[in-house]
Design an enzyme around this catalytic site. Structure first.
Site, PDB file in Angstrom:
ATOM      1  N   GLU A 102       1.019  -6.247 -20.090  1.00  0.00           N
ATOM      2  CA  GLU A 102       1.380  -4.839 -19.937  1.00  0.00           C
ATOM      3  C   GLU A 102       0.954  -4.359 -18.557  1.00  0.00           C
ATOM      4  O   GLU A 102      -0.135  -4.666 -18.096  1.00  0.00           O
ATOM      5  CB  GLU A 102       0.679  -4.028 -21.040  1.00  0.00           C
ATOM      6  CG  GLU A 102       1.005  -2.554 -21.019  1.00  0.00           C
ATOM      7  CD  GLU A 102       0.342  -1.782 -22.177  1.00  0.00           C
ATOM      8  OE1 GLU A 102       0.239  -2.322 -23.300  1.00  0.00           O
ATOM      9  OE2 GLU A 102      -0.084  -0.648 -21.933  1.00  0.00           O
ATOM     10  N   ASP A 104       0.737  -0.811 -16.455  1.00  0.00           N
ATOM     11  CA  ASP A 104       0.774   0.621 -16.780  1.00  0.00           C
ATOM     12  C   ASP A 104       0.639   1.551 -15.594  1.00  0.00           C
ATOM     13  O   ASP A 104      -0.271   1.395 -14.780  1.00  0.00           O
ATOM     14  CB  ASP A 104      -0.443   0.984 -17.656  1.00  0.00           C
ATOM     15  CG  ASP A 104      -0.380   0.377 -19.027  1.00  0.00           C
ATOM     16  OD1 ASP A 104       0.721   0.148 -19.531  1.00  0.00           O
ATOM     17  OD2 ASP A 104      -1.467   0.124 -19.601  1.00  0.00           O
ATOM     18  N   GLU A 106       0.084   5.635 -15.732  1.00  0.00           N
ATOM     19  CA  GLU A 106      -0.090   6.750 -16.662  1.00  0.00           C
ATOM     20  C   GLU A 106      -0.601   7.957 -15.898  1.00  0.00           C
ATOM     21  O   GLU A 106      -1.544   7.835 -15.113  1.00  0.00           O
ATOM     22  CB  GLU A 106      -1.093   6.394 -17.761  1.00  0.00           C
ATOM     23  CG  GLU A 106      -0.705   5.154 -18.536  1.00  0.00           C
ATOM     24  CD  GLU A 106      -1.542   4.940 -19.802  1.00  0.00           C
ATOM     25  OE1 GLU A 106      -0.999   4.361 -20.746  1.00  0.00           O
ATOM     26  OE2 GLU A 106      -2.718   5.352 -19.819  1.00  0.00           O
ATOM     27  N   HIS A 119      -3.439   6.851 -13.484  1.00  0.00           N
ATOM     28  CA  HIS A 119      -4.247   5.798 -14.095  1.00  0.00           C
ATOM     29  C   HIS A 119      -3.403   4.520 -14.130  1.00  0.00           C
ATOM     30  O   HIS A 119      -2.248   4.567 -14.560  1.00  0.00           O
ATOM     31  CB  HIS A 119      -4.587   6.287 -15.507  1.00  0.00           C
ATOM     32  CG  HIS A 119      -5.302   5.322 -16.385  1.00  0.00           C
ATOM     33  ND1 HIS A 119      -6.667   5.337 -16.556  1.00  0.00           N
ATOM     34  CD2 HIS A 119      -4.835   4.323 -17.170  1.00  0.00           C
ATOM     35  CE1 HIS A 119      -7.009   4.385 -17.411  1.00  0.00           C
ATOM     36  NE2 HIS A 119      -5.931   3.754 -17.802  1.00  0.00           N
ATOM     37  N   THR A 120      -3.944   3.403 -13.660  1.00  0.00           N
ATOM     38  CA  THR A 120      -3.192   2.136 -13.699  1.00  0.00           C
ATOM     39  C   THR A 120      -4.003   1.086 -14.444  1.00  0.00           C
ATOM     40  O   THR A 120      -5.239   1.129 -14.465  1.00  0.00           O
ATOM     41  CB  THR A 120      -2.903   1.605 -12.277  1.00  0.00           C
ATOM     42  OG1 THR A 120      -4.148   1.254 -11.643  1.00  0.00           O
ATOM     43  CG2 THR A 120      -2.179   2.635 -11.423  1.00  0.00           C
ATOM     44  N   ASN A 121      -3.292   0.145 -15.068  1.00  0.00           N
ATOM     45  CA  ASN A 121      -3.988  -0.938 -15.752  1.00  0.00           C
ATOM     46  C   ASN A 121      -3.061  -2.151 -15.807  1.00  0.00           C
ATOM     47  O   ASN A 121      -1.836  -2.012 -15.731  1.00  0.00           O
ATOM     48  CB  ASN A 121      -4.391  -0.505 -17.166  1.00  0.00           C
ATOM     49  CG  ASN A 121      -5.575  -1.291 -17.727  1.00  0.00           C
ATOM     50  OD1 ASN A 121      -6.058  -2.248 -17.120  1.00  0.00           O
ATOM     51  ND2 ASN A 121      -6.046  -0.883 -18.901  1.00  0.00           N
ATOM     52  N   ARG A 130      -8.727  -3.296 -16.854  1.00  0.00           N
ATOM     53  CA  ARG A 130      -8.578  -3.447 -15.401  1.00  0.00           C
ATOM     54  C   ARG A 130      -8.097  -2.126 -14.796  1.00  0.00           C
ATOM     55  O   ARG A 130      -7.169  -2.084 -14.005  1.00  0.00           O
ATOM     56  CB  ARG A 130      -7.571  -4.547 -15.090  1.00  0.00           C
ATOM     57  CG  ARG A 130      -7.978  -5.923 -15.596  1.00  0.00           C
ATOM     58  CD  ARG A 130      -7.073  -6.984 -15.003  1.00  0.00           C
ATOM     59  NE  ARG A 130      -7.507  -8.319 -15.367  1.00  0.00           N
ATOM     60  CZ  ARG A 130      -6.944  -9.046 -16.333  1.00  0.00           C
ATOM     61  NH1 ARG A 130      -5.928  -8.573 -17.035  1.00  0.00           N
ATOM     62  NH2 ARG A 130      -7.388 -10.259 -16.598  1.00  0.00           N
ATOM     63  N   GLU A 131      -8.779  -1.037 -15.167  1.00  0.00           N
ATOM     64  CA  GLU A 131      -8.329   0.283 -14.744  1.00  0.00           C
ATOM     65  C   GLU A 131      -8.642   0.566 -13.279  1.00  0.00           C
ATOM     66  O   GLU A 131      -9.744   0.275 -12.806  1.00  0.00           O
ATOM     67  CB  GLU A 131      -9.009   1.376 -15.588  1.00  0.00           C
ATOM     68  CG  GLU A 131      -8.704   1.311 -17.069  1.00  0.00           C
ATOM     69  CD  GLU A 131      -9.617   0.368 -17.846  1.00  0.00           C
ATOM     70  OE1 GLU A 131     -10.475  -0.321 -17.216  1.00  0.00           O
ATOM     71  OE2 GLU A 131      -9.486   0.310 -19.082  1.00  0.00           O
ATOM     72  N   GLY A 200     -12.316  13.140 -19.519  1.00  0.00           N
ATOM     73  CA  GLY A 200     -12.849  12.273 -20.566  1.00  0.00           C
ATOM     74  C   GLY A 200     -12.756  12.870 -21.961  1.00  0.00           C
ATOM     75  O   GLY A 200     -13.521  12.497 -22.854  1.00  0.00           O
ATOM     76  N   ARG A 274     -20.335  -1.591 -16.498  1.00  0.00           N
ATOM     77  CA  ARG A 274     -19.394  -1.878 -17.580  1.00  0.00           C
ATOM     78  C   ARG A 274     -19.339  -3.358 -17.909  1.00  0.00           C
ATOM     79  O   ARG A 274     -18.839  -3.745 -18.961  1.00  0.00           O
ATOM     80  CB  ARG A 274     -18.006  -1.442 -17.122  1.00  0.00           C
ATOM     81  CG  ARG A 274     -17.336  -0.530 -18.084  1.00  0.00           C
ATOM     82  CD  ARG A 274     -15.983  -0.172 -17.545  1.00  0.00           C
ATOM     83  NE  ARG A 274     -14.928  -0.769 -18.321  1.00  0.00           N
ATOM     84  CZ  ARG A 274     -13.656  -0.691 -18.003  1.00  0.00           C
ATOM     85  NH1 ARG A 274     -13.294  -0.076 -16.898  1.00  0.00           N
ATOM     86  NH2 ARG A 274     -12.752  -1.230 -18.773  1.00  0.00           N
TER      87      ARG A 274
END
Ligand code: NAG
Length: 287
Positions: A102, A104, A106, A119-121, A130-131, A200, A274
């Protein structure tokens, strides 16, 4: 012998013709289906425009009729004006199933006057995390702007108005899975994600402003349609499309670094807390 080579050339002429026909500016009536939203998504202006809307009971979305392996996918998008907090507008590629790939884009809405977040992933074989997030250098609610995803055997690139903002290289050599076997469709949607989208999840949607609407036009899907007409991935990659073997030149790299220096607001590769077990392997290769 002569016969065989003539047939062989004819085969490539036919391939060239079929690949140019997919390179024409797309008509939404021909290219996509509105798949959900019970009338909240509309194809207008003889297939030149789609509006997606969202209210308290549902959002809406569309998907490409074709499936693709590799391609360049462009759309012009005008986002929800005013208070768009709690909403997410998407344009993305995805295959099916648990081990899906996928890619993305967004757009996370915000209060009036506060900036959208892009926002990408990238998910490969079911694994995302992998944002990367960006601010934009313009107000995306005032006009249409072009957002693109390029996916070829060398890399995946996200573009805003033709400027590359993110690259995900093929790093199979370093043991990082790369999307290359699963056919994708192109998707777009508008939905509510009040629990995480804006600050958030602290800022919720203001449903007194509903319905919210985003508009899409100028859709172009220049991809390897799957299953390939000539049979198999080799026939598909033989097509002489400019996107298929595109790599970055120095100018593209410089422009991407400029965006990343000035507009990137989150990069998973710099978020060490993270990943207490160690950074993902692709991070050490990210410029
Ligand atoms: C919304 O605006 C605030 C304040 O400028 C900012 O911190 C936040 O990143 C913006 N975007 C989202 C999606 O919350």
């Amino acid at each position: 012998m002569l016969m065989a080579s003539a047939l062989f050339s004819l085969y490539f002429v036919l391939l060239a013709i079929s690949s140019t026909s997919t390179a024409m500016p797309g008509n939404f009536n021909r290219e996509v289906d509105i798949t959900w939203g019970n009338g909240r998504g509309k194809i207008l202006n003889a297939g030149q425009l789609i509006t997606l809307s969202l209210d308290k009971s549902s959002g809406s979305g569309f998907q490409s009729k074709n499936q693709y392996i590799y391609g360049r996918f462009d759309v012009q998008l005008k986002l929800i004006p005013g208070n768009s907090a709690g909403t997410v507008t998407t344009f993305y590629l995805s295959s099916q199933g648990q081990m899906h790939d996928e890619i993305d884009l967004e757009f996370l809405g915000n209060l009036s006057g506060d900036p959208y977040t892009l926002h990408t992933n990238v998910f490969t074989q079911g694994r995302g995390n992998r944002e990367e997030q960006f601010k934009l250098w313009f107000d995306p609610t005032m006009d249409f702007h072009t957002y693109s995803i390029l996916w070829n055997p060398k890399h995946i690139v996200f573009y805003v108005d033709g400027t590359p903002i993110r690259e995900f290289k093929n790093m199979e050599a370093k043991g990082v899975a790369y999307p290359k076997r699963q056919a994708i469709r192109v998707y777009a949607s508008l939905w509510a994600a009040e629990d995480w989208a804006t600050r958030g999840g602290m800022v919720k949607a203001d449903w007194s402003q509903a319905p919210f609407a985003a508009a899409f036009k100028g859709y172009e899907a220049n991809g390897c349609v799957w299953p390939a007409a000539g049979g198999g991935a080799t026939a598909c990659s033989a097509r002489g499309s400019s996107w298929m073997w595109q790599e970055f030149d120095a100018t593209s790299l410089r422009r991407m670094r400029w965006v990343q220096r000035n507009y990137m607001i989150y990069n998973y590769c710099t978020d060490a807390k993270r990943f207490p077990q160690g950074m993902p392997p692709e991070c050490s290769a990210t410029p």
